[in-house]
Write a protein that holds these residues in place. Structure first.
Motif, PDB file in Angstrom:
ATOM      1  N   GLY A 255      30.713  28.436 117.415  1.00  0.00           N
ATOM      2  CA  GLY A 255      29.545  27.580 117.218  1.00  0.00           C
ATOM      3  C   GLY A 255      29.564  26.775 115.942  1.00  0.00           C
ATOM      4  N   ALA A 256      30.654  26.846 115.153  1.00  0.00           N
ATOM      5  CA  ALA A 256      30.714  26.079 113.912  1.00  0.00           C
ATOM      6  C   ALA A 256      30.962  24.603 114.214  1.00  0.00           C
ATOM      7  N   SER A 257      30.649  23.766 113.258  1.00  0.00           N
ATOM      8  CA  SER A 257      30.856  22.326 113.397  1.00  0.00           C
ATOM      9  C   SER A 257      32.333  21.990 113.201  1.00  0.00           C
ATOM     10  N   ARG A 258      32.906  21.338 114.188  1.00  0.00           N
ATOM     11  CA  ARG A 258      34.336  21.036 114.092  1.00  0.00           C
ATOM     12  C   ARG A 258      34.657  20.071 112.946  1.00  0.00           C
ATOM     13  N   PRO A 259      33.899  19.000 112.745  1.00  0.00           N
ATOM     14  CA  PRO A 259      34.203  18.140 111.580  1.00  0.00           C
ATOM     15  C   PRO A 259      34.115  18.874 110.251  1.00  0.00           C
ATOM     16  N   ARG A 260      33.127  19.800 110.113  1.00  0.00           N
ATOM     17  CA  ARG A 260      32.999  20.544 108.846  1.00  0.00           C
ATOM     18  C   ARG A 260      34.182  21.486 108.647  1.00  0.00           C
ATOM     19  N   ILE A 261      34.580  22.169 109.714  1.00  0.00           N
ATOM     20  CA  ILE A 261      35.725  23.079 109.603  1.00  0.00           C
ATOM     21  C   ILE A 261      37.008  22.308 109.316  1.00  0.00           C
ATOM     22  N   SER A 262      37.150  21.148 109.938  1.00  0.00           N
ATOM     23  CA  SER A 262      38.366  20.353 109.695  1.00  0.00           C
ATOM     24  C   SER A 262      38.440  19.893 108.240  1.00  0.00           C
ATOM     25  N   TRP A 263      37.299  19.644 107.621  1.00  0.00           N
ATOM     26  CA  TRP A 263      37.308  19.253 106.204  1.00  0.00           C
ATOM     27  C   TRP A 263      37.647  20.452 105.315  1.00  0.00           C
ATOM     28  N   ILE A 264      37.168  21.642 105.684  1.00  0.00           N
ATOM     29  CA  ILE A 264      37.438  22.833 104.870  1.00  0.00           C
ATOM     30  C   ILE A 264      38.920  23.197 104.917  1.00  0.00           C
ATOM     31  N   ILE A 265      39.550  23.049 106.071  1.00  0.00           N
ATOM     32  CA  ILE A 265      40.948  23.469 106.239  1.00  0.00           C
ATOM     33  C   ILE A 265      41.920  22.327 106.007  1.00  0.00           C
ATOM     34  N   ARG A 266      41.480  21.237 105.379  1.00  0.00           N
ATOM     35  CA  ARG A 266      42.326  20.054 105.253  1.00  0.00           C
ATOM     36  C   ARG A 266      43.625  20.351 104.500  1.00  0.00           C
ATOM     37  N   HIS A 267      43.561  21.201 103.464  1.00  0.00           N
ATOM     38  CA  HIS A 267      44.764  21.463 102.667  1.00  0.00           C
ATOM     39  C   HIS A 267      45.774  22.301 103.444  1.00  0.00           C
ATOM     40  N   VAL A 268      45.307  23.355 104.107  1.00  0.00           N
ATOM     41  CA  VAL A 268      46.244  24.202 104.855  1.00  0.00           C
ATOM     42  C   VAL A 268      46.749  23.466 106.100  1.00  0.00           C
ATOM     43  N   ALA A 269      45.919  22.611 106.695  1.00  0.00           N
ATOM     44  CA  ALA A 269      46.371  21.844 107.853  1.00  0.00           C
ATOM     45  C   ALA A 269      47.460  20.860 107.464  1.00  0.00           C
ATOM     46  N   ASP A 270      47.299  20.214 106.310  1.00  0.00           N
ATOM     47  CA  ASP A 270      48.333  19.291 105.836  1.00  0.00           C
ATOM     48  C   ASP A 270      49.616  20.020 105.468  1.00  0.00           C
ATOM     49  N   ALA A 271      49.506  21.313 105.097  1.00  0.00           N
ATOM     50  CA  ALA A 271      50.688  22.100 104.747  1.00  0.00           C
ATOM     51  C   ALA A 271      51.376  22.696 105.958  1.00  0.00           C
ATOM     52  N   GLY A 272      50.808  22.527 107.165  1.00  0.00           N
ATOM     53  CA  GLY A 272      51.452  22.993 108.377  1.00  0.00           C
ATOM     54  C   GLY A 272      51.080  24.397 108.794  1.00  0.00           C
TER      55      GLY A 272
END
Length: 395
Positions: A255-272
């Motif tokens: 139920g979390a907001s996908r845009p908010r979660i994507s902003w929180i995980i931006r560093h680990v997502a960019d690191a793969g």
């Protein structure tokens, strides 16, 4: 080609001055029908005798003929500049320039001139479609009557060929050119057999026999290769994809907001990082449930702060996931032991142990009560304690 040398009221070869642009002062004749008027319009454009008096603005061309075509369709030649600009998708200034050229060429004359007084009702100009006298002289057209009321009664033999060409042009509708747009990669050709009839119009085509048809089992010798490879996500797309995986896999992120979660995980997502690695680092201290977390995005942001700088290599992240899995397995085993209880054999063994313990405690209490703690010898106390502790082991 006919050349006009000039006469009163004109400023040169086929150029009518402003004073002669009225129905009362023109030397031309009123067109009997729109078709003959369009013939004279095409003749003026092809004769090369007319040149605009303005050194700026548009020249005579397809737009002039397009505006004349709209004027010829009016029952009363009373066009509004705004109406022509809106219908033909032109600017008001462009329409005014071309109307001026039609008047200078002797094709339009004022019957009444419109008003442009600010603050009052504006009236559109009323025109008369006229055919210049140069057109009649060039084609050898004979007329009867006086002034603008003249009527054609015949044409010279040498002008019949030219009037025939002008007739074809007058019958052809001029359309405004559409702006060129970029065509997509798909082919522009019409597919074969795209008509509504399945039978050829020539009547000579025939269907092949069934023995000549392919079985359909063989592979195509030249298989079609797709030029489009797998879709590549950009940085933002990768963050959104990882956020969707976390929301669907991690229970306490539901139920979390996908845009908010994507902003929180931006560093680990960019690191793969993968969703499993993010879950492992978020739950390595203690397992979480939906009841433990009040605001899941804040908890995730707290757990992920600076981890992309701590775990830089894939080996480190693999060890992190393995440690998290091991701890989860041990925890699950402990919970299963407490929740499911012991099996039958263990239950019987435990009952025997407890019975022996209770019997030993009863004998020990009886001795203490009967003799007193000070009267017991060391050997008796040791024997009683051994009996107390050893009953369960013996059982």
């Amino acid at each position: 080609m006919y050349e006009y040398s000039g006469e009163p009221g004109r400023g040169g070869a086929l150029r009518v001055l402003a004073a002669a642009q009225w129905v009362s002062t023109t030397t031309g004749r009123i067109a009997t029908d729109p078709y003959s008027w369009m013939q004279s319009v095409h003749w003026v454009g092809g004769s090369g005798l007319y040149t605009p008096s303005r050194s700026y603005g548009p020249k005579w061309g397809p737009t002039t003929v397009l505006i004349a075509q709209e004027l010829s369709a009016l029952t009363e030649c009373r066009p509004g500049v705004e109406y022509l600009a809106r219908k033909l998708k032109l600017s008001k200034r462009t329409v005014q320039y071309h109307l001026d050229m039609l008047r200078e060429a002797g094709l339009l004359v004022y019957r009444t001139k419109g008003t442009r007084i600010t603050g009052s009702i504006r009236q559109a100009s009323v025109y008369e479609r006229v055919i210049p006298v140069e057109f009649d002289e060039a084609l050898g057209i004979r007329t009867v009557g006086e002034g603008v009321e003249r009527r054609p009664v015949g044409i010279a033999e040498e002008g019949r060929k030219l009037i025939g060409k002008l007739a074809k042009k007058a019958a052809r509708k001029v359309r405004r050119r559409q702006p060129r747009t970029v065509v997509s990669g798909k082919g522009r050709c019409t597919p074969m057999q795209g008509g509504t009839s399945a039978i050829s119009s020539t009547g000579t085509s025939s269907f092949p026999s069934e023995t000549e048809l392919a079985s359909g089992e063989a592979d195509c010798p030249t298989p079609k290769k797709s030029k489009r490879g797998p879709r590549k996500l950009n940085k933002v797309g990768r963050r959104m994809q990882l956020a969707s995986e976390l929301i669907s896999q991690v229970p306490w992120l539901g139920g979390a907001s996908r845009p908010r979660i994507s902003w929180i995980i931006r560093h680990v997502a960019d690191a793969g990082w993968t969703a499993l690695e993010v879950q492992a680092i978020a739950e390595q201290d203690a397992p979480l449930s939906a009841a433990d977390v009040r605001r899941c995005s804040g908890m995730l942001a707290h757990r992920l702060k600076g981890v992309h700088l701590l775990y830089k290599t894939q080996t480190q992240r693999d060890q992190l996931v393995e440690h998290w899995r091991t701890s989860r397995t041990a925890e699950r085993a402990r919970h299963n032991g407490y929740d499911n209880g012991l099996d039958g054999g263990s239950d019987r063994l435990a009952a025997q142990v407890m019975v022996g313990v209770y019997e030993g405690m009863a004998r020990y209490s009886a001795n203490v009560t009967a003799q007193g703690l000070d009267d017991l010898t060391g050997a008796d106390a040791a024997a009683d304690m051994a009996a107390f502790l050893g009953t369960g082991a013996t059982a």
